[in-house]
Design a protein around this motif. Structure first.
Motif, PDB file in Angstrom:
ATOM      1  N   SER A  91       0.835  -1.206   0.000  1.00 29.63           N
ATOM      2  CA  SER A  91       0.000   0.000   0.000  1.00 29.63           C
ATOM      3  C   SER A  91       0.870   1.256   0.000  1.00 29.63           C
ATOM      4  O   SER A  91       0.584   2.239  -0.705  1.00 29.63           O
ATOM      5  CB  SER A  91      -0.922   0.006   1.221  1.00 29.63           C
ATOM      6  N   ARG A  92       1.946   1.225   0.790  1.00 25.46           N
ATOM      7  CA  ARG A  92       2.866   2.359   0.814  1.00 25.46           C
ATOM      8  C   ARG A  92       3.511   2.565  -0.557  1.00 25.46           C
ATOM      9  O   ARG A  92       3.665   3.702  -1.017  1.00 25.46           O
ATOM     10  CB  ARG A  92       3.948   2.118   1.859  1.00 25.46           C
ATOM     11  N   GLU A  93       3.864   1.471  -1.213  1.00 26.93           N
ATOM     12  CA  GLU A  93       4.482   1.578  -2.529  1.00 26.93           C
ATOM     13  C   GLU A  93       3.505   2.139  -3.554  1.00 26.93           C
ATOM     14  O   GLU A  93       3.891   2.894  -4.449  1.00 26.93           O
ATOM     15  CB  GLU A  93       5.023   0.225  -2.984  1.00 26.93           C
ATOM     16  N   ILE A  94       2.230   1.782  -3.447  1.00 24.00           N
ATOM     17  CA  ILE A  94       1.208   2.343  -4.337  1.00 24.00           C
ATOM     18  C   ILE A  94       1.127   3.855  -4.157  1.00 24.00           C
ATOM     19  O   ILE A  94       1.103   4.617  -5.138  1.00 24.00           O
ATOM     20  CB  ILE A  94      -0.162   1.681  -4.073  1.00 24.00           C
ATOM     21  N   ILE A  95       1.108   4.325  -2.923  1.00 31.65           N
ATOM     22  CA  ILE A  95       1.038   5.764  -2.653  1.00 31.65           C
ATOM     23  C   ILE A  95       2.280   6.463  -3.182  1.00 31.65           C
ATOM     24  O   ILE A  95       2.200   7.512  -3.831  1.00 31.65           O
ATOM     25  CB  ILE A  95       0.855   6.017  -1.145  1.00 31.65           C
ATOM     26  N   ASP A  96       3.442   5.886  -2.931  1.00 33.65           N
ATOM     27  CA  ASP A  96       4.689   6.483  -3.416  1.00 33.65           C
ATOM     28  C   ASP A  96       4.710   6.560  -4.943  1.00 33.65           C
ATOM     29  O   ASP A  96       5.228   7.523  -5.524  1.00 33.65           O
ATOM     30  CB  ASP A  96       5.887   5.687  -2.910  1.00 33.65           C
ATOM     31  N   THR A  97       4.148   5.552  -5.591  1.00 30.14           N
ATOM     32  CA  THR A  97       4.061   5.554  -7.055  1.00 30.14           C
ATOM     33  C   THR A  97       3.171   6.696  -7.538  1.00 30.14           C
ATOM     34  O   THR A  97       3.499   7.394  -8.498  1.00 30.14           O
ATOM     35  CB  THR A  97       3.531   4.208  -7.567  1.00 30.14           C
ATOM     36  N   CYS A  98       2.053   6.900  -6.863  1.00 30.90           N
ATOM     37  CA  CYS A  98       1.159   8.012  -7.208  1.00 30.90           C
ATOM     38  C   CYS A  98       1.872   9.354  -7.077  1.00 30.90           C
ATOM     39  O   CYS A  98       1.780  10.214  -7.962  1.00 30.90           O
ATOM     40  CB  CYS A  98      -0.057   8.003  -6.291  1.00 30.90           C
ATOM     41  N   VAL A 102      -3.731   3.844  -9.417  1.00 27.45           N
ATOM     42  CA  VAL A 102      -2.647   2.857  -9.401  1.00 27.45           C
ATOM     43  C   VAL A 102      -3.106   1.634  -8.620  1.00 27.45           C
ATOM     44  O   VAL A 102      -3.807   1.757  -7.609  1.00 27.45           O
ATOM     45  CB  VAL A 102      -1.382   3.463  -8.747  1.00 27.45           C
ATOM     46  N   SER A 103      -2.700   0.448  -9.078  1.00 21.61           N
ATOM     47  CA  SER A 103      -3.049  -0.782  -8.364  1.00 21.61           C
ATOM     48  C   SER A 103      -1.906  -1.778  -8.450  1.00 21.61           C
ATOM     49  O   SER A 103      -0.991  -1.643  -9.261  1.00 21.61           O
ATOM     50  CB  SER A 103      -4.323  -1.415  -8.944  1.00 21.61           C
ATOM     51  N   ALA A 104      -1.998  -2.798  -7.599  1.00 22.71           N
ATOM     52  CA  ALA A 104      -1.048  -3.906  -7.631  1.00 22.71           C
ATOM     53  C   ALA A 104      -1.791  -5.190  -7.286  1.00 22.71           C
ATOM     54  O   ALA A 104      -2.687  -5.201  -6.431  1.00 22.71           O
ATOM     55  CB  ALA A 104       0.091  -3.679  -6.641  1.00 22.71           C
ATOM     56  N   ARG A 105      -1.422  -6.266  -7.964  1.00 18.62           N
ATOM     57  CA  ARG A 105      -2.038  -7.561  -7.699  1.00 18.62           C
ATOM     58  C   ARG A 105      -1.721  -7.981  -6.256  1.00 18.62           C
ATOM     59  O   ARG A 105      -0.589  -7.858  -5.789  1.00 18.62           O
ATOM     60  CB  ARG A 105      -1.494  -8.594  -8.675  1.00 18.62           C
ATOM     61  N   GLU A 120      -1.713   4.355   4.224  1.00 16.96           N
ATOM     62  CA  GLU A 120      -1.842   2.940   3.858  1.00 16.96           C
ATOM     63  C   GLU A 120      -3.254   2.394   4.077  1.00 16.96           C
ATOM     64  O   GLU A 120      -3.713   1.526   3.333  1.00 16.96           O
ATOM     65  CB  GLU A 120      -0.829   2.113   4.639  1.00 16.96           C
ATOM     66  N   ASP A 121      -3.965   2.920   5.070  1.00 18.80           N
ATOM     67  CA  ASP A 121      -5.309   2.424   5.365  1.00 18.80           C
ATOM     68  C   ASP A 121      -6.345   2.865   4.331  1.00 18.80           C
ATOM     69  O   ASP A 121      -7.446   2.314   4.279  1.00 18.80           O
ATOM     70  CB  ASP A 121      -5.752   2.889   6.760  1.00 18.80           C
ATOM     71  N   CYS A 122      -5.987   3.855   3.519  1.00 19.46           N
ATOM     72  CA  CYS A 122      -6.915   4.337   2.487  1.00 19.46           C
ATOM     73  C   CYS A 122      -6.958   3.407   1.268  1.00 19.46           C
ATOM     74  O   CYS A 122      -7.938   3.424   0.513  1.00 19.46           O
ATOM     75  CB  CYS A 122      -6.505   5.728   2.018  1.00 19.46           C
ATOM     76  N   ILE A 123      -5.893   2.631   1.053  1.00 11.73           N
ATOM     77  CA  ILE A 123      -5.825   1.765  -0.121  1.00 11.73           C
ATOM     78  C   ILE A 123      -6.851   0.640   0.010  1.00 11.73           C
ATOM     79  O   ILE A 123      -7.002   0.044   1.074  1.00 11.73           O
ATOM     80  CB  ILE A 123      -4.404   1.204  -0.297  1.00 11.73           C
ATOM     81  N   VAL A 124      -7.549   0.354  -1.070  1.00 11.78           N
ATOM     82  CA  VAL A 124      -8.711  -0.544  -1.045  1.00 11.78           C
ATOM     83  C   VAL A 124      -8.358  -1.912  -1.633  1.00 11.78           C
ATOM     84  O   VAL A 124      -7.744  -1.990  -2.703  1.00 11.78           O
ATOM     85  CB  VAL A 124      -9.883   0.070  -1.850  1.00 11.78           C
ATOM     86  N   LYS A 139       5.469  -5.906 -14.297  1.00 13.79           N
ATOM     87  CA  LYS A 139       5.648  -6.903 -13.246  1.00 13.79           C
ATOM     88  C   LYS A 139       5.643  -6.299 -11.855  1.00 13.79           C
ATOM     89  O   LYS A 139       5.373  -6.988 -10.878  1.00 13.79           O
ATOM     90  CB  LYS A 139       6.961  -7.667 -13.458  1.00 13.79           C
ATOM     91  N   ASN A 140       5.980  -5.034 -11.743  1.00 12.15           N
ATOM     92  CA  ASN A 140       5.913  -4.369 -10.445  1.00 12.15           C
ATOM     93  C   ASN A 140       5.646  -2.891 -10.661  1.00 12.15           C
ATOM     94  O   ASN A 140       5.627  -2.391 -11.804  1.00 12.15           O
ATOM     95  CB  ASN A 140       7.187  -4.607  -9.618  1.00 12.15           C
ATOM     96  N   LEU A 141       5.421  -2.175  -9.570  1.00 10.31           N
ATOM     97  CA  LEU A 141       5.013  -0.783  -9.669  1.00 10.31           C
ATOM     98  C   LEU A 141       6.092   0.107 -10.270  1.00 10.31           C
ATOM     99  O   LEU A 141       5.797   1.001 -11.072  1.00 10.31           O
ATOM    100  CB  LEU A 141       4.603  -0.266  -8.285  1.00 10.31           C
TER     101      LEU A 141
END
Length: 215
Positions: free
Chosen positions: A7-14, A30-33, A52-56, A162-164
């Motif tokens: 979740s942290r990596e998703i936010i950092d990517t955004c 942005v999403s990740a499997r 991190e708690d905001c990621i669904v 394959k990754n963010l």
């Protein structure tokens, strides 16, 4: 990777996507499997306000957590993961030049050998459908089978990898291609392209080329 770290990596990517000038406001997602489904950014929330708690979490059947609302585009993220089991991260944005090319309804042809980053000889543009709809997800599912990067007509860009970090790198490379293409179209409609034979050579080289980031 555990949920909190991903979740942290998703936010950092955004945040990095915005820093690179690839997105405006809350337009992208942005999403990740993850765990048979995916983790995805929430609907309509500025990136800098996310934690991190905001990621669904959305499961493989499209059901999401109670009390949370995923991005309105969750359907096409889900469609990418269904169509491409080899890809584990999706970046979507409204990058200026990619969006401009998409408004023209054009694919990006082989104007430069870096077009091979998508895994084929062009960056396709899929037909328009209203954002967030099953019809758009259907078009995305068809397009992503051709290329890891696709334009959405009158909309923007999807890049999957394959990754963010690889997905964001891909999105940035396609925006550079789109910038060149828009500038060339301002000069001529007869834009020179590489031959199919040369692109096949490049695609072979790209099997060992690219961002050196562990999967």
């Amino acid at each position: 990777m555990n949920r909190q770290a991903l979740s942290r990596e998703i936010i950092d990517t955004c945040l990095e996507m915005t820093r690179l000038g690839l997105n405006q406001g809350t337009a992208g997602n942005v999403s990740a499997r993850y765990n048979g489904g995916m983790l995805i950014t929430p609907s309509g929330m500025p990136y800098e306000q996310m934690n991190e708690d905001c990621i669904v979490f959305v499961d493989g059947d499209g059901h999401y957590e109670a009390g949370k609302l995923p991005s309105s585009e969750w359907r096409f993220h889900h469609a990418v993961y269904q169509a491409r089991p080899d890809l584990d991260a999706v970046v979507h944005n409204h990058a200026i030049h990619c969006s401009a090319v998409s408004i023209l309804g054009k694919a990006i042809p082989a104007i430069h050998y870096m077009v091979a980053v998508g895994g084929t000889d062009h960056i396709p543009c899929v037909p328009y459908a209203t954002f967030g709809t099953p019809k758009l997800a259907e078009y995305v599912q068809q397009g992503i089978q051709q290329s890891k990067a696709i334009l959405l007509q009158h909309h923007g860009l999807i890049a999957a990898e394959k990754n963010l970090r690889k997905a964001l790198w891909l999105a940035h490379e396609v925006e550079v291609l789109a910038t060149w293409y828009i500038q060339l179209l301002a000069i001529t409609n007869d834009v020179p392209v590489l031959s199919p034979q040369e692109i096949q050579v490049v695609l072979g080289k790209f099997s060992t080329y690219g961002l050196r980031i562990e999967d």
